[in-house]
Design an enzyme around this catalytic site. Structure first.
Site, PDB file in Angstrom:
ATOM      1  N   SER A   1      -2.462   4.544 -14.191  1.00 61.86           N
ATOM      2  CA  SER A   1      -3.418   4.211 -15.276  1.00 61.86           C
ATOM      3  C   SER A   1      -3.787   2.732 -15.355  1.00 61.86           C
ATOM      4  CB  SER A   1      -2.900   4.645 -16.671  1.00 61.86           C
ATOM      5  OG  SER A   1      -3.079   6.020 -16.864  1.00 61.86           O
TER       6      SER A   1
ATOM      7  N   GLY B   1      -9.763   4.285  -6.143  1.00 61.74           N
ATOM      8  CA  GLY B   1      -8.468   3.609  -6.253  1.00 61.74           C
ATOM      9  C   GLY B   1      -7.419   4.202  -5.337  1.00 61.74           C
ATOM     10  N   VAL B   2      -6.209   4.299  -5.867  1.00 61.76           N
ATOM     11  CA  VAL B   2      -5.097   4.778  -5.047  1.00 61.76           C
ATOM     12  C   VAL B   2      -5.284   6.247  -4.671  1.00 61.76           C
ATOM     13  CG1 VAL B   2      -3.548   5.353  -6.988  1.00 61.76           C
ATOM     14  CG2 VAL B   2      -2.587   4.644  -4.800  1.00 61.76           C
ATOM     15  N   ASP B   3      -5.921   7.017  -5.535  1.00 61.23           N
ATOM     16  CA  ASP B   3      -6.204   8.430  -5.254  1.00 61.23           C
ATOM     17  C   ASP B   3      -7.065   8.559  -3.985  1.00 61.23           C
ATOM     18  OD1 ASP B   3      -6.269  11.169  -5.720  1.00 61.23           O
ATOM     19  OD2 ASP B   3      -7.745  11.065  -7.336  1.00 61.23           O
TER      20      ASP B   3
ATOM     21  N   TYR C   1      -8.394   3.259 -15.049  1.00 61.55           N
ATOM     22  CA  TYR C   1      -8.126   3.811 -16.385  1.00 61.55           C
ATOM     23  C   TYR C   1      -7.810   2.748 -17.434  1.00 61.55           C
ATOM     24  CZ  TYR C   1      -8.393   8.757 -15.001  1.00 61.55           C
ATOM     25  OH  TYR C   1      -8.823  10.003 -14.592  1.00 61.55           O
TER      26      TYR C   1
ATOM     27  N   GLY D   1      -5.372   0.788 -13.215  1.00 61.91           N
ATOM     28  CA  GLY D   1      -6.567   0.360 -12.499  1.00 61.91           C
ATOM     29  C   GLY D   1      -7.813   0.767 -13.272  1.00 61.91           C
TER      30      GLY D   1
ATOM     31  N   ASP E   1       0.867  -1.181   0.000  1.00 64.36           N
ATOM     32  CA  ASP E   1       0.000   0.000   0.000  1.00 64.36           C
ATOM     33  C   ASP E   1       0.903   1.229   0.000  1.00 64.36           C
ATOM     34  OD1 ASP E   1      -1.630   2.129   0.673  1.00 64.36           O
ATOM     35  OD2 ASP E   1      -2.592   1.100   2.361  1.00 64.36           O
ATOM     36  N   ILE E   2       0.788   2.050  -1.011  1.00 64.18           N
ATOM     37  CA  ILE E   2       1.712   3.181  -1.154  1.00 64.18           C
ATOM     38  C   ILE E   2       1.528   4.218  -0.041  1.00 64.18           C
ATOM     39  CG2 ILE E   2       0.310   4.659  -2.686  1.00 64.18           C
ATOM     40  CD1 ILE E   2       2.967   4.961  -4.370  1.00 64.18           C
TER      41      ILE E   2
HETATM   42  P1  ADP Z   1      -5.977   4.841 -12.527  1.00 62.40           P
HETATM   43  O1  ADP Z   1      -7.276   5.593 -12.492  1.00 62.40           O
HETATM   44  O2  ADP Z   1      -4.798   5.717 -12.915  1.00 62.40           O
HETATM   45  O3  ADP Z   1      -6.064   3.570 -13.313  1.00 62.40           O
HETATM   46  P2  ADP Z   1      -6.254   3.370  -9.979  1.00 62.40           P
HETATM   47  O4  ADP Z   1      -6.114   3.943  -8.615  1.00 62.40           O
HETATM   48  O5  ADP Z   1      -7.595   2.878 -10.396  1.00 62.40           O
HETATM   49  O6  ADP Z   1      -5.674   4.498 -10.993  1.00 62.40           O
HETATM   50  O7  ADP Z   1      -5.240   2.173 -10.148  1.00 62.40           O
HETATM   51  C1  ADP Z   1      -3.865   2.310 -10.294  1.00 62.40           C
HETATM   52  C2  ADP Z   1      -3.179   1.145  -9.601  1.00 62.40           C
HETATM   53  O8  ADP Z   1      -3.094   1.430  -8.210  1.00 62.40           O
HETATM   54  C3  ADP Z   1      -3.901  -0.186  -9.723  1.00 62.40           C
HETATM   55  O9  ADP Z   1      -2.930  -1.194 -10.005  1.00 62.40           O
HETATM   56  C4  ADP Z   1      -4.510  -0.367  -8.321  1.00 62.40           C
HETATM   57  O10 ADP Z   1      -4.640  -1.740  -7.978  1.00 62.40           O
HETATM   58  C5  ADP Z   1      -3.450   0.279  -7.473  1.00 62.40           C
HETATM   59  N1  ADP Z   1      -3.808   0.686  -6.116  1.00 62.40           N
HETATM   60  C6  ADP Z   1      -5.025   0.898  -5.549  1.00 62.40           C
HETATM   61  N2  ADP Z   1      -4.888   1.287  -4.251  1.00 62.40           N
HETATM   62  C7  ADP Z   1      -3.539   1.312  -3.988  1.00 62.40           C
HETATM   63  C8  ADP Z   1      -2.744   1.594  -2.839  1.00 62.40           C
HETATM   64  N3  ADP Z   1      -3.285   1.960  -1.669  1.00 62.40           N
HETATM   65  N4  ADP Z   1      -1.387   1.515  -2.960  1.00 62.40           N
HETATM   66  C9  ADP Z   1      -0.811   1.158  -4.121  1.00 62.40           C
HETATM   67  N5  ADP Z   1      -1.506   0.874  -5.238  1.00 62.40           N
HETATM   68  C10 ADP Z   1      -2.848   0.940  -5.174  1.00 62.40           C
END
Ligand code: ADP
Length: 183
Positions: A126, A39-41, A130, A128, A17-18
């Site tokens: 991108s 997602g990660v955002d 996207y 996830g 988890d970032i």
């Molecule tokens: P995008 O809209 O750019 O595709 P996402 O957040 O949907 O962004 O996904 C980008 C990547 O981040 C995916 O591989 C997703 O599994 C991953 N991700 C989601 N949550 C976390 C987190 N807490 N830490 C690291 N990676 C994450």
């Protein structure tokens, strides 16, 4: 954990988890509006607290275009800065997606140098919601970082990809093996 060295700097891959990464800067896979999302955002905004959204509204009221990134403080996160990068939505590959994804990574690397960051963590931008194809997305990310670390004058010593699933990790591991890291 896989890793390679380039000119005594390092690219690392890790599962996780970032938002828990104690590095100088973490990158966020944001959207053009820079107002949070899924997602990660969403995870980054939840962990950073509401001050992150306030700073984004104040400093970047117009958001930022796809293929670019902007920097903020990290608020309650353990890093010092968050680099909000906007990767492209995958639309089949004929809409400049590769250049835009490369641009998102390169913008973060440039911002990290401006901030004199020594350690930087990236999610799989991108790849996830996207919908960017995993093999290509991983290759573009690893190549952008390898080129940057192989160049002159970067402050970065470690760039880590923090991958949320085994499957995404495996795509980055293949990309890391296949990328030319000789100087
Ligand atoms: P995008 O809209 O750019 O595709 P996402 O957040 O949907 O962004 O996904 C980008 C990547 O981040 C995916 O591989 C997703 O599994 C991953 N991700 C989601 N949550 C976390 C987190 N807490 N830490 C690291 N990676 C994450």
């Amino acid at each position: 954990m896989d890793s390679v060295e380039i000119r005594r700097r390092r690219i690392e891959l890790t599962r996780g988890d970032i938002t828990t990464q104690a590095v100088d800067a973490i990158a966020n896979a944001a959207n053009e509006a820079l107002r949070g999302g899924g997602g990660v955002d969403g995870a980054i905004h939840r962990a950073a607290g509401p001050g992150l959204l306030d700073e984004l509204r104040d400093r970047y009221p117009a958001g930022t275009p796809t293929g670019t990134a902007v920097a903020t403080a990290a608020h309650r996160l353990p890093s010092r800065w968050v680099l909000h990068a906007v990767g492209p939505v995958w639309r089949g590959g004929g809409h400049g997606e590769a250049e835009l994804l490369d641009g998102a990574y390169r913008s973060c690397l440039r911002l990290a140098d401006e901030l004199r960051a020594r350690t930087l963590a990236f999610p799989a931008i991108s790849m996830g919601i996207y919908g960017y194809p995993s093999d290509e997305g991983a290759r573009i990310g690893v190549e952008a970082v390898a080129r940057h670390l192989g160049g002159e004058g970067t402050s970065l010593e470690v760039v880590r990809f923090v991958l949320f699933s085994d499957e995404t990790y495996d795509h980055f591991a293949v990309a890391l093996r296949e990328t030319d890291v000789s100087d």
